[in-house]
Scaffold this active site. Sequence first.
Site, PDB file in Angstrom:
ATOM      1  N   HIS A 280      -3.907   8.101   4.950  1.00  0.00           N
ATOM      2  CA  HIS A 280      -3.949   6.769   4.348  1.00  0.00           C
ATOM      3  C   HIS A 280      -5.299   6.121   4.644  1.00  0.00           C
ATOM      4  CE1 HIS A 280      -2.558   3.001   2.742  1.00  0.00           C
ATOM      5  NE2 HIS A 280      -2.738   2.372   3.889  1.00  0.00           N
TER       6      HIS A 280
ATOM      7  N   CYS B 198       0.802  -1.229   0.000  1.00  0.00           N
ATOM      8  CA  CYS B 198       0.000   0.000   0.000  1.00  0.00           C
ATOM      9  C   CYS B 198       0.837   1.282   0.000  1.00  0.00           C
ATOM     10  CB  CYS B 198      -0.938   0.011   1.201  1.00  0.00           C
ATOM     11  SG  CYS B 198      -1.879  -1.515   1.392  1.00  0.00           S
TER      12      CYS B 198
ATOM     13  N   HIS C 265      -9.685   1.061  -1.701  1.00  0.00           N
ATOM     14  CA  HIS C 265      -8.222   1.040  -1.569  1.00  0.00           C
ATOM     15  C   HIS C 265      -7.611   0.496  -2.855  1.00  0.00           C
ATOM     16  CE1 HIS C 265      -4.263   0.838  -0.198  1.00  0.00           C
ATOM     17  NE2 HIS C 265      -4.397   0.201   0.946  1.00  0.00           N
TER      18      HIS C 265
ATOM     19  N   THR D 251      -9.870   0.328   8.321  1.00  0.00           N
ATOM     20  CA  THR D 251      -9.648  -0.739   9.297  1.00  0.00           C
ATOM     21  C   THR D 251      -9.719  -0.167  10.705  1.00  0.00           C
ATOM     22  OG1 THR D 251      -7.242  -0.459   9.289  1.00  0.00           O
ATOM     23  CG2 THR D 251      -8.184  -2.031   7.715  1.00  0.00           C
TER      24      THR D 251
END
Length: 398
Positions: A293, A155, A327, A297
């Site tokens: 970011h 990521c 994402h 989660t």
Amino acid sequence: MGVISPLGCGVAELWNGLLTGRSGLSRMKDLELVKGLRPRIAGRVPEIKTKAIPRKARRTMSNLSIFAALAALEAIDQAGLDEATLTGGRTGLSIGSTTGSSQALEQFFKLYLPENSLSAIRGTEFFKIMNHSAAANLAQFLELSGRVIAASAACSTGCQNIGLAAEAIAAGKQEVMLCGGTDELHPLTVGTFDIIDAASISDESDYTTASRPFDATRDGIVCSEGAGILVLENYNHAKARGAKMLAEITGFSSLCDSSNMASPSADAIARCMKEALKDAGISEADIDYVNAHATGTLQGDASEAQAIASLLGETPPVSSLKGHLGHTMAASGAIETIATVRMIQENTIIPTANLINPADECSAINNVLHLQERPITYALKNNFALGGINTSLVLRRS
């Protein structure tokens, strides 16, 4: 700048989608075919014009390389780079993906495993599977002869490749660098996050609200695909050819959080951001906006919010674009950086989509709930990856 995203093809489609609050997510039929896979929602790139890339070049390209090539063509056109500049040796490339093409890898083993035979495997398949597939295919397609970097850090990939490209130019190794990240959607990607209980499995009735960064009801990542490519250039080189400068990269940090393979540490995130500010030569008070970011989660969003609050306090507005886009994995850092540049240009801050009720553990920051008109001189861009690879960029209005 060039973009292929779940909101459409091109920077204009990305920006218009973000401005109007449009979602790039949808319910994916092919996810239902995988036994044991719980998520049903993802972000897929709409139909693209693959024939803009000659067939000869496409033979060794998977979707992730095609996405990168189309985004690069847009970026090159916007930057006004001519063929001599591209091919003369002073233009390089820094682009990565999480892995090589999962689609190509699946096809390879479908042909290989039944008969334990290579007879049906085409010679071009390896060029889709190799880890530097996007970088190599793009370099060949554009006939580059400068350095090629293919950093792969899940990521953090897109953000890290932008930072490495900036450092290559600052060190005088190249005058121009194409940089960013790309990824293609595959059930294995979704399954990876499902297995570690990090994928969203809720909101099947309303797929547009499945990705909810910082919200009290967030339940995980919604996987997507796409590509973001930026043209970085030495200031004097750009000025000499009369290029339109969109923004400046003034700071970059990429650090390792060695405390845990999967759970991010707020202290490590704060240290990464602090190092980026130090590299830019500015203080915490100079940051006007943070593009987080924040993937949706439970642990990741909480740690990032805690880190931002501890370092920057409650003043700078903070938002994540993953509510709109999902994402996009290796592409996320680049696509979101491009959107942040547009925010700087337009004096407009895009809110976090689907953030209705900020979670208590994410409420110490200045969450952006609605579109804001606000000048931005300095913006901080964060991306963090499994394995503890943290990255932060500082962008300045040009």
